[in-house]
Design an enzyme around this catalytic site. Sequence first.
Site, PDB file in Angstrom:
ATOM      1  N   ASP A  17       0.873  -1.180   0.000  1.00 37.87           N
ATOM      2  CA  ASP A  17       0.000   0.000   0.000  1.00 37.87           C
ATOM      3  C   ASP A  17       0.906   1.226   0.000  1.00 37.87           C
ATOM      4  OD1 ASP A  17      -3.285   0.150   0.908  1.00 37.87           O
ATOM      5  OD2 ASP A  17      -2.153   2.036   0.896  1.00 37.87           O
ATOM      6  N   ASP A  75       3.775   2.323  -4.690  1.00 35.23           N
ATOM      7  CA  ASP A  75       2.741   2.947  -5.511  1.00 35.23           C
ATOM      8  C   ASP A  75       2.551   2.093  -6.771  1.00 35.23           C
ATOM      9  OD1 ASP A  75       1.292   4.479  -7.307  1.00 35.23           O
ATOM     10  OD2 ASP A  75       2.456   6.307  -6.994  1.00 35.23           O
ATOM     11  N   VAL A  76       1.370   1.504  -6.924  1.00 30.98           N
ATOM     12  CA  VAL A  76       1.146   0.571  -8.036  1.00 30.98           C
ATOM     13  C   VAL A  76       1.187   1.231  -9.415  1.00 30.98           C
ATOM     14  CG1 VAL A  76      -0.207  -1.027  -6.617  1.00 30.98           C
ATOM     15  CG2 VAL A  76      -1.391   0.750  -7.940  1.00 30.98           C
ATOM     16  N   TYR A 116     -13.183   7.011 -13.023  1.00 28.99           N
ATOM     17  CA  TYR A 116     -13.348   5.724 -12.338  1.00 28.99           C
ATOM     18  C   TYR A 116     -14.002   4.692 -13.264  1.00 28.99           C
ATOM     19  CZ  TYR A 116     -14.408   2.454  -8.572  1.00 28.99           C
ATOM     20  OH  TYR A 116     -14.476   1.333  -7.780  1.00 28.99           O
ATOM     21  N   LYS A 151     -12.318   1.225 -14.748  1.00 19.99           N
ATOM     22  CA  LYS A 151     -12.824  -0.107 -14.403  1.00 19.99           C
ATOM     23  C   LYS A 151     -13.293  -0.859 -15.650  1.00 19.99           C
ATOM     24  CE  LYS A 151     -11.923   0.152 -10.013  1.00 19.99           C
ATOM     25  NZ  LYS A 151     -10.888  -0.711  -9.402  1.00 19.99           N
ATOM     26  N   THR A 170     -16.146   0.582   2.749  1.00 18.92           N
ATOM     27  CA  THR A 170     -14.691   0.772   2.856  1.00 18.92           C
ATOM     28  C   THR A 170     -14.409   2.266   2.946  1.00 18.92           C
ATOM     29  OG1 THR A 170     -14.374   1.045   0.476  1.00 18.92           O
ATOM     30  CG2 THR A 170     -14.298  -1.206   1.317  1.00 18.92           C
ATOM     31  N   THR A 204     -15.972   4.264  -0.036  1.00 27.48           N
ATOM     32  CA  THR A 204     -17.386   4.660   0.009  1.00 27.48           C
ATOM     33  C   THR A 204     -17.650   5.624   1.162  1.00 27.48           C
ATOM     34  OG1 THR A 204     -17.810   2.565   1.123  1.00 27.48           O
ATOM     35  CG2 THR A 204     -18.431   2.694  -1.194  1.00 27.48           C
TER      36      THR A 204
END
Length: 245
Positions: free
Chosen positions: A37, A59-60, A152, A156, A187, A190
């Site tokens: 993370d 950092d992905v 977003y 996705k 989470t 949200t």
Amino acid sequence: MGRLAGKVAVVTGAGSGMGAATVERFCAEGAKVVAVDWSGNEEDVARHCGASCVPMRGDVSQAESVEQMVALAIERFGGLDILYNNAGIQGPIVDTAEYDEDDFDKVIAVNLKGVFLGMKYAIPAMLERGGGSIINTSSMASLVSFPGMSGYCASKGGVSMLTKLTAAEYAARGIRVNAILPGAIDTGMTQSMPKDYIDGAVAATLMGRIGRPDEIASLALFLASDESSFITGTLTPVDGGYTIV
Ligand code: ADP
């Protein structure tokens, strides 16, 4: 014997929500886990799991971080069998003409490019072991539109297609690739959204409630384990019926 005994996993977005719940479930089922993370919260999650989990701050969206997380799995645990590409950000909620270009780039970099990089660097390590299982966090937002969330939803939609095409590329080489499509889950993401937006999502959820992170972890565990050995390229909603109609 746990359902993941002998397996090594990398989980991204491990510091909270679905990622943290999945790290705990994977460890409880006998896996060795690298918990990645960028927040620092992965330290607490890893501590809770004991010696079978190592945290990594990364950092992905950065190739160096992604290469490093795969290298860490190999160095500490001898290889890599499972990758859960779960790190994600939501971005602003504002209509497309007002959506800031930098915000769009940022959401795509983490949610979509991060998944691409994870697969790019994990696949060679998995092929060394004769196969593996990749699980990508997509969203019900890849099936239905959420006005105001162009970054977003676009990210996705990309994750769902990337999942299917990578599954097709590697099906004959022992690597399975599947996506989980969460609905409204309780989470950090949200919790940071406007209350009326979440209330609307819950109202449209046929089961009439918000989901729990452990309900995502249950599917992640099944997809990670050999119990799903003939399942690849699937996009499975975990959304309490939101996308049925
Ligand atoms: P959800 O579980 O719904 O995805 P959260 O916001 O609780 O929502 O969890 C997402 C996790 O992903 C957070 O812990 C966040 O710090 C992490 N994360 C977001 N972006 C990145 C990134 N670029 N690299 C690594 N971790 C990230």
